[in-house]
Design an enzyme around this catalytic site. Structure first.
Site, short mmCIF file in Angstrom:
data_model
loop_
_atom_site.label_atom_id
_atom_site.label_comp_id
_atom_site.label_asym_id
_atom_site.label_seq_id
_atom_site.Cartn_x
_atom_site.Cartn_y
_atom_site.Cartn_z
N SER A 49 38.18 49.28 52.31
CA SER A 49 38.56 50.56 51.71
C SER A 49 37.30 51.41 51.53
O SER A 49 36.17 50.89 51.57
CB SER A 49 39.23 50.34 50.36
OG SER A 49 38.29 49.85 49.41
N ASP A 84 40.31 50.99 55.89
CA ASP A 84 41.64 50.96 55.29
C ASP A 84 41.86 52.23 54.47
O ASP A 84 41.04 52.58 53.62
CB ASP A 84 41.75 49.72 54.39
CG ASP A 84 43.16 49.44 53.92
OD1 ASP A 84 44.11 49.85 54.61
OD2 ASP A 84 43.31 48.81 52.86
N HIS A 85 42.96 52.93 54.73
CA HIS A 85 43.31 54.17 54.02
C HIS A 85 42.16 55.16 54.03
O HIS A 85 41.74 55.67 52.99
CB HIS A 85 43.75 53.86 52.58
CG HIS A 85 45.10 53.23 52.52
ND1 HIS A 85 46.28 53.93 52.64
CD2 HIS A 85 45.45 51.92 52.38
CE1 HIS A 85 47.29 53.09 52.57
NE2 HIS A 85 46.81 51.87 52.42
N GLU A 135 49.37 56.83 59.12
CA GLU A 135 50.38 56.53 58.11
C GLU A 135 51.35 57.69 57.92
O GLU A 135 50.94 58.85 57.91
CB GLU A 135 49.73 56.18 56.76
CG GLU A 135 50.75 55.83 55.67
CD GLU A 135 50.11 55.30 54.40
OE1 GLU A 135 50.69 55.55 53.32
OE2 GLU A 135 49.06 54.65 54.46
N GLY A 178 49.15 46.49 45.19
CA GLY A 178 48.99 45.83 43.90
C GLY A 178 50.12 44.88 43.59
O GLY A 178 50.86 44.43 44.48
N GLY A 208 50.47 46.47 51.37
CA GLY A 208 50.93 45.92 50.09
C GLY A 208 51.60 44.58 50.25
O GLY A 208 52.66 44.32 49.66
N ASN A 229 48.88 43.50 55.50
CA ASN A 229 47.65 43.67 54.72
C ASN A 229 47.70 42.88 53.42
O ASN A 229 48.66 42.98 52.65
CB ASN A 229 47.44 45.15 54.39
CG ASN A 229 47.15 45.98 55.62
OD1 ASN A 229 47.28 45.53 56.75
ND2 ASN A 229 46.75 47.22 55.40
N ILE A 230 46.63 42.11 53.18
CA ILE A 230 46.51 41.32 51.96
C ILE A 230 45.19 41.65 51.29
O ILE A 230 44.13 41.56 51.91
CB ILE A 230 46.55 39.79 52.27
CG1 ILE A 230 47.87 39.41 52.95
CG2 ILE A 230 46.34 38.98 51.00
CD1 ILE A 230 49.11 39.52 52.08
#
Length: 287
Positions: A49, A84-85, A135, A178, A208, A229-230
């Site tokens: 991230s 990521d994101h 996304e 989360g 998530g 994704n973990i």
């Protein structure tokens, strides 16, 4: 040597298994994930991230560390280093830093602006041999300050983004980042099926992944999800193992305060959790 994620995800799509993206937060995290994936012979995507990248002093540091660790550890399985994101600016920075894959999260823009920025970043990423994820429909929860309510993505908008030439797509199907609340309704598989049919069989991404029941993960993979994704789950087991070590007073025995000893139980917990997910996703031996 780092690779982009396209080939591994196409193989996963066609082979009906999932490739894990395990987010990394420091050297120990990266070493633990690579250790687990090499032992299980699983391909892996290392997610970073923007917040984690900043914590590790920048994307160039992360890329140099991961590249050196893959070489020094003798890793033989495919490894992609993936933003990521990512913001528009973050994606460009990762292209320069030596990542092998990026994700542009334009889900909070209008679909027109998401299309415009994604199109530009697709051209940039592909010119460098990188893969790119986009996304549609924000993922619920909080990820580095980006708040999403767990939207269901519009299949028509998913098709519009897919047509830009992206390599894999994250589409909201009620998933959140989360820990999932007790009243979570679960994944919307009808929406996933509609999105899959609208996007020309592109590999789909499930963000998530922490807390989604195993049977839902398996069903999602059967409906076109190729990347899961973990992050939170590894953080939780790391914290739990570290707490037990300190509460047992082991940090006060001999040189138990040495960070190599202090962090060892947490690192092992990450290895064990990664192996558990690799088995669940069906990607053991696929590397």
């Amino acid at each position: 040597m780092l690779v982009n994620a396209t080939e591994m995800l196409i193989k996963a799509r066609d082979g009906h298994y999932g490739v894990p993206q395990f987010n990394i937060n420091n050297l120990e995290w990266t070493k633990a994930v690579l250790t687990a994936c090499e032992e299980m012979k699983s391909p892996v995507i290392l997610g970073v991230s923007e917040g984690a990248g900043k914590y590790m002093t920048g994307f160039k540091t992360v890329a140099a560390m991961v590249d050196a660790m893959v070489d020094s550890m003798g890793i033989t399985v495919p490894v992609a280093l993936h933003l990521d994101h990512g913001t528009y600016e973050g994606c460009k920075a990762c292209v320069e830093a030596g990542f092998s894959s990026i994700m542009f999260d334009g889900s909070h823009y209008s679909i027109e602006e998401n299309v415009e920025k994604t199109k530009e970043l697709v051209a940039l990423a592909h010119s460098k041999g990188m893969s790119i994820e986009a996304e549609v429909g924000s993922i619920g929860g909080v990820e580095d300050g980006v708040v999403g309510a767990g939207e269901i993505a519009d299949p028509a908008e998913c098709a519009k983004i897919t047509d830009l030439g992206i390599d894999f797509l994250a589409a909201g199907i009620g998933n959140i980042h989360g820990v999932y609340p007790a009243n979570w309704k679960g994944l919307d598989f009808e929406a996933l099926d509609r999105i899959h049919k609208a996007t020309n069989n592109i590999p789909l991404v499930l963000h998530g992944g922490t807390g989604i029941p195993d049977e839902m993960i398996a069903k999602a993979i059967s409906l076109g999800v190729s990347k899961i994704n973990i992050n939170t789950e590894c953080q939780l087991v790391f914290a739990e193992a570290t707490r037990k070590y300190i509460e047992a007073g082991k940090d006060q025995q001999g040189k138990g305060f040495d960070p190599r000893k202090l962090l060892a139980p947490g690192s092992q917990a990450i290895i064990d959790k990664c192996k558990e997910k690799i088995e669940l996703f069906g990607c053991a031996g696929k590397g």
